[in-house]
Scaffold this active site. Structure first.
Site, PDB file in Angstrom:
ATOM      1  N   ASP A   1       0.837  -1.202   0.000  1.00 14.97           N
ATOM      2  CA  ASP A   1       0.000   0.000   0.000  1.00 14.97           C
ATOM      3  C   ASP A   1       0.872   1.252   0.000  1.00 14.97           C
ATOM      4  O   ASP A   1       1.627   1.485   0.953  1.00 14.97           O
ATOM      5  CB  ASP A   1      -0.898  -0.033   1.243  1.00 14.97           C
ATOM      6  CG  ASP A   1      -2.003   1.000   1.201  1.00 14.97           C
ATOM      7  OD1 ASP A   1      -2.056   1.787   0.244  1.00 14.97           O
ATOM      8  OD2 ASP A   1      -2.816   1.023   2.141  1.00 14.97           O
ATOM      9  N   ASP A   2       0.781   2.053  -1.055  1.00 12.99           N
ATOM     10  CA  ASP A   2       1.550   3.310  -1.158  1.00 12.99           C
ATOM     11  C   ASP A   2       3.061   3.071  -1.187  1.00 12.99           C
ATOM     12  O   ASP A   2       3.829   3.922  -0.720  1.00 12.99           O
ATOM     13  CB  ASP A   2       1.216   4.265  -0.010  1.00 12.99           C
ATOM     14  CG  ASP A   2      -0.093   5.020  -0.217  1.00 12.99           C
ATOM     15  OD1 ASP A   2      -0.885   4.600  -1.075  1.00 12.99           O
ATOM     16  OD2 ASP A   2      -0.325   6.012   0.482  1.00 12.99           O
TER      17      ASP A   2
ATOM     18  N   CYS B   1      -5.266   4.080  -4.051  1.00 10.40           N
ATOM     19  CA  CYS B   1      -5.586   2.856  -3.297  1.00 10.40           C
ATOM     20  C   CYS B   1      -6.845   2.146  -3.799  1.00 10.40           C
ATOM     21  O   CYS B   1      -6.773   1.039  -4.333  1.00 10.40           O
ATOM     22  CB  CYS B   1      -5.775   3.189  -1.819  1.00 10.40           C
ATOM     23  SG  CYS B   1      -4.392   4.058  -1.052  1.00 10.40           S
TER      24      CYS B   1
ATOM     25  N   ARG C   1      -7.534  -1.302  -6.213  1.00  8.20           N
ATOM     26  CA  ARG C   1      -8.103  -2.517  -5.615  1.00  8.20           C
ATOM     27  C   ARG C   1      -9.340  -2.979  -6.374  1.00  8.20           C
ATOM     28  O   ARG C   1      -9.543  -4.182  -6.602  1.00  8.20           O
ATOM     29  CB  ARG C   1      -8.431  -2.260  -4.146  1.00  8.20           C
ATOM     30  CG  ARG C   1      -7.182  -2.117  -3.299  1.00  8.20           C
ATOM     31  CD  ARG C   1      -7.405  -1.322  -1.997  1.00  8.20           C
ATOM     32  NE  ARG C   1      -6.125  -0.762  -1.596  1.00  8.20           N
ATOM     33  CZ  ARG C   1      -5.206  -1.407  -0.879  1.00  8.20           C
ATOM     34  NH1 ARG C   1      -5.461  -2.629  -0.448  1.00  8.20           N
ATOM     35  NH2 ARG C   1      -4.056  -0.839  -0.597  1.00  8.20           N
TER      36      ARG C   1
ATOM     37  N   LYS D   1      -6.280  -4.836   4.035  1.00  5.51           N
ATOM     38  CA  LYS D   1      -7.072  -3.636   3.734  1.00  5.51           C
ATOM     39  C   LYS D   1      -8.040  -3.882   2.581  1.00  5.51           C
ATOM     40  O   LYS D   1      -7.631  -4.272   1.497  1.00  5.51           O
ATOM     41  CB  LYS D   1      -6.109  -2.490   3.412  1.00  5.51           C
ATOM     42  CG  LYS D   1      -6.761  -1.205   2.929  1.00  5.51           C
ATOM     43  CD  LYS D   1      -5.710  -0.126   2.760  1.00  5.51           C
ATOM     44  CE  LYS D   1      -6.205   1.025   1.926  1.00  5.51           C
ATOM     45  NZ  LYS D   1      -5.200   2.096   1.775  1.00  5.51           N
TER      46      LYS D   1
ATOM     47  N   HIS E   1     -11.162  -1.540   1.434  1.00  6.60           N
ATOM     48  CA  HIS E   1     -11.233  -0.204   0.824  1.00  6.60           C
ATOM     49  C   HIS E   1     -11.943  -0.155  -0.527  1.00  6.60           C
ATOM     50  O   HIS E   1     -11.624   0.681  -1.379  1.00  6.60           O
ATOM     51  CB  HIS E   1      -9.820   0.390   0.701  1.00  6.60           C
ATOM     52  CG  HIS E   1      -9.807   1.896   0.705  1.00  6.60           C
ATOM     53  ND1 HIS E   1      -8.795   2.633   0.135  1.00  6.60           N
ATOM     54  CD2 HIS E   1     -10.691   2.783   1.205  1.00  6.60           C
ATOM     55  CE1 HIS E   1      -9.033   3.924   0.295  1.00  6.60           C
ATOM     56  NE2 HIS E   1     -10.184   4.046   0.940  1.00  6.60           N
TER      57      HIS E   1
ATOM     58  N   HIS F   1       1.690   2.462   3.904  1.00  2.63           N
ATOM     59  CA  HIS F   1       0.828   3.650   3.944  1.00  2.63           C
ATOM     60  C   HIS F   1       1.001   4.387   5.272  1.00  2.63           C
ATOM     61  O   HIS F   1       1.231   3.760   6.312  1.00  2.63           O
ATOM     62  CB  HIS F   1      -0.622   3.198   3.787  1.00  2.63           C
ATOM     63  CG  HIS F   1      -1.623   4.290   3.513  1.00  2.63           C
ATOM     64  ND1 HIS F   1      -1.961   5.254   4.434  1.00  2.63           N
ATOM     65  CD2 HIS F   1      -2.380   4.541   2.415  1.00  2.63           C
ATOM     66  CE1 HIS F   1      -2.888   6.041   3.925  1.00  2.63           C
ATOM     67  NE2 HIS F   1      -3.150   5.639   2.695  1.00  2.63           N
TER      68      HIS F   1
ATOM     69  N   ASP G   1      -0.138  -0.805  -4.877  1.00  2.00           N
ATOM     70  CA  ASP G   1      -1.375  -0.215  -5.410  1.00  2.00           C
ATOM     71  C   ASP G   1      -1.186   1.150  -6.059  1.00  2.00           C
ATOM     72  O   ASP G   1      -2.039   1.611  -6.809  1.00  2.00           O
ATOM     73  CB  ASP G   1      -2.456  -0.141  -4.322  1.00  2.00           C
ATOM     74  CG  ASP G   1      -2.103   0.783  -3.172  1.00  2.00           C
ATOM     75  OD1 ASP G   1      -0.960   1.280  -3.102  1.00  2.00           O
ATOM     76  OD2 ASP G   1      -2.979   1.017  -2.315  1.00  2.00           O
ATOM     77  N   ASN G   2      -0.092   1.824  -5.772  1.00  5.57           N
ATOM     78  CA  ASN G   2       0.230   3.097  -6.421  1.00  5.57           C
ATOM     79  C   ASN G   2       1.644   3.485  -6.046  1.00  5.57           C
ATOM     80  O   ASN G   2       2.310   2.793  -5.279  1.00  5.57           O
ATOM     81  CB  ASN G   2      -0.757   4.209  -6.045  1.00  5.57           C
ATOM     82  CG  ASN G   2      -1.078   4.315  -4.571  1.00  5.57           C
ATOM     83  OD1 ASN G   2      -2.191   4.033  -4.141  1.00  5.57           O
ATOM     84  ND2 ASN G   2      -0.097   4.695  -3.774  1.00  5.57           N
TER      85      ASN G   2
ATOM     86  N   LYS H   1       1.797   9.211  -6.131  1.00  2.00           N
ATOM     87  CA  LYS H   1       0.428   8.716  -6.017  1.00  2.00           C
ATOM     88  C   LYS H   1      -0.551   9.830  -6.392  1.00  2.00           C
ATOM     89  O   LYS H   1      -0.331  10.993  -6.092  1.00  2.00           O
ATOM     90  CB  LYS H   1       0.200   8.284  -4.560  1.00  2.00           C
ATOM     91  CG  LYS H   1      -1.246   8.032  -4.154  1.00  2.00           C
ATOM     92  CD  LYS H   1      -1.311   7.756  -2.669  1.00  2.00           C
ATOM     93  CE  LYS H   1      -2.739   7.564  -2.178  1.00  2.00           C
ATOM     94  NZ  LYS H   1      -2.783   7.251  -0.730  1.00  2.00           N
TER      95      LYS H   1
END
Length: 533
Positions: free
Chosen positions: A36-37, A74, A78, A131, A133, A221, A327-328, A377
């Site tokens: 994540d991130d 994010c 997903r 996560k 989301h 993240h 994710d990014n 991001k």
């Protein structure tokens, strides 16, 4: 006598037939691991100084893809990863804010299916930890979308040490299956997600079925939260500063083949000052933040090691495909200021290595994470959408392969179904299903010639891009002016060629317009409420 002879003969005949009958091979297990991130250069096998021996091992024994793309944020990523279609088609064209527009409704549409739903219909047990989301209210939680078991964070961000709302009147939920739970003493999110992932794998042991596991780490993240022993390993590593670290990563990336020899390092972002102009207190604060950030990535890698050992213990390591990506790109976002509670604003001033803190590494850290690229991001320059991608599957993927073919998160659904020998459905639970957008990577995994046939499209908060072959057009909201880059010679997007090749711009822009209409994209000015998560 004759009857006894006949019985013996039939037994022998049966034994011979059984011996000659093909053995039904168990379908492969599938694990998708999502960071994540995390930026493009944040793991060792993509150039980082951060210790990630488990991911490096997967890359060495499998495949690295150096031009794999996410959706810049994010929840859109997903939604697209889980469904094999673009995020707008799946109902999460922006964030999880609910809006009366199908492409931006804020949860997964009934006209899409998740990987879990399709595999479950075809004999798989389906598990998720981490996560979610892509829908914060029931009936839009993981078990509503095909997962048999779930543990993790329903929302977009949270403390790693337990529930800690960071905005006024905010409700955050950690859930076990369909019930909210309170984390106990000693909770650390990265460890807890892996604990449950392994628990679910143990539960699957007696089912006789293959499993699909989606392990969506929250790390790295914000907030920057790590365990003391992990932080200690990086205590002094970042004191040389962001300029030096970027340069070191860039050189290492060329040495190990992530970047070509013609690659160029983008200039330091305009929001980031030269390291040697900082006061010592500012240098120390950033070095502390980066030590914590590195520790978070390190701990994630340690947990991937735990997962791999569990596979070996269960005897499933040779029959499991593992895919890893982020994710990014690294996030420039800061914690504090308007929209955060007074308690969180105060916690943002504490050192990142203090477990009571609640902070982020902001522009300087993200600029390092996304080496050698521009931006972050949320944007659709390479710094926002390029992800390190690793695929591992003994017996299918040849060892140590690097691929510079461009691919996209929509390809993951197609790949998983192809590996499982499963078809993508036209209908599901009485709903017509949007046709899949992705292309299976299985031929590439097998060492065959492979090239994605279709262009790849991006839109997030009005930021737009199209990648087709070596060419890419990109525009930044609200200027909306197309720029053109040849990524074969200029992966860092330094030289805009739009004035030199206007016909190429027009060609790709026409493709974008056609796609945007098909996908249900709405001009961002019509939906922008200022919501950021």
């Amino acid at each position: 006598m004759a009857r006894s002879f006949l019985i013996i003969f039939l037994h022998i005949l049966t034994a011979v037939c059984l011996a000659q009958a093909p053995v039904q091979k168990k379908k492969p297990n599938i694990i998708i691991i999502l960071a994540d991130d995390m930026g493009y250069s944040d793991i060792g096998c993509f150039g980082s100084e951060i210790q990630t021996p488990q991911l490096d091992g997967l890359a060495k024994e499998g495949l690295r893809m150096t031009q794999f793309y996410n959706a810049a944020r994010c929840c859109p990523t997903r939604a697209s990863l889980l469904t094999g279609i673009y995020q707008h088609q799946a109902g999460v064209g922006h964030m999880v804010n609910e809006r009366p527009i199908p492409a931006y409704q804020g949860f997964l549409s009934e006209n899409c299916v998740t990987i879990a739903e399709v595999l479950k219909e075809n004999g798989y047990k389906t598990y998720m930890a981490g996560k979610w989301h892509v829908g914060e209210k029931r009936p839009h939680w993981p078990l509503d979308r095909g997962f048999d078991r779930y543990f993790g964070l329903i929302n977009g961000a949270n403390s790693y040490f337990g529930l800690r709302p960071y905005r006024p009147n905010q409700k955050l939920t950690i859930a076990l299956d369909n019930e909210p739970v309170q984390p106990g003493e000693g909770y650390y999110a990265t460890d807890a997600y892996t604990d449950y992932a392994m628990k679910f794998m143990d539960e699957n042991k007696g089912s006789g079925k293959p499993f699909f596991l989606y392990l969506a780490f929250q790390a790295p993240h914000w907030p920057l939260h790590a365990l003391k022993d992990d932080i200690a390993r990086y205590k002094d590593r970042y004191k040389e500063g962001w300029d030096k670290i970027r340069e070191e990563r860039f050189n290492r990336m060329k040495e190990i083949g992530i970047l070509g020899n013609n690659a160029k390092l983008s200039e330091r972002n305009e929001k980031v000052p030269a390291w040697n102009t900082l006061a010592q207190t500012d240098k120390d604060r950033w070095a502390d933040k980066m030590a914590v950030y590195a520790a978070m990535v390190d701990r994630m890698d340690q947990n991937i090691g735990r997962l791999r050992r569990k596979l070996e213990e269960l005897g499933e390591d040779k029959n499991t495909m593992i895919l890893f990506l982020s994710d990014n790109g690294g996030s420039y976002e800061r914690v504090g200021g308007p929209g955060f509670t007074p308690e969180i604003i105060a916690a943002n001033q504490l050192p990142a290595s203090d477990s009571s803190s609640f902070t982020a590494y902001e522009f300087p850290g993200a600029n390092v994470s996304n080496t050698p690229f521009r931006y972050f991001k949320r944007y659709v320059y390479e710094g926002g959408i390029a992800t390190p991608f690793i695929a591992y599957f003994p017996g299918l993927i040849k060892q140590g392969i690097n691929s510079n073919q461009s691919a996209h998160i929509t390809d993951i659904m197609a790949t998983c179904l192809d590996v499982a020998g499963v078809s993508y459905p036209k209908t599901y639970k009485g709903h017509n299903i949007t046709p899949a957008e992705g292309t299976s990577l299985k031929p590439l995994f097998e060492g065959k010639n492979w090239k994605r046939k279709d262009a790849i499209f991006f839109e997030h908060e009005g930021n737009r891009a199209v990648r087709l072959g070596d060419w890419k057009i990109v525009s930044e909201y609200p200027s909306n002016k197309w720029q053109l880059y040849n990524l074969k010679t200029d992966r860092s997007e330094i030289t805009d060629l739009s004035a030199q090749f206007p016909k190429k711009v027009a060609e790709l822009a026409a493709l974008y317009d056609k796609w945007a209409k098909r996908a249900g994209v709405v001009p961002f000015a019509q939906i922008d409420t200022g919501a950021r998560d």
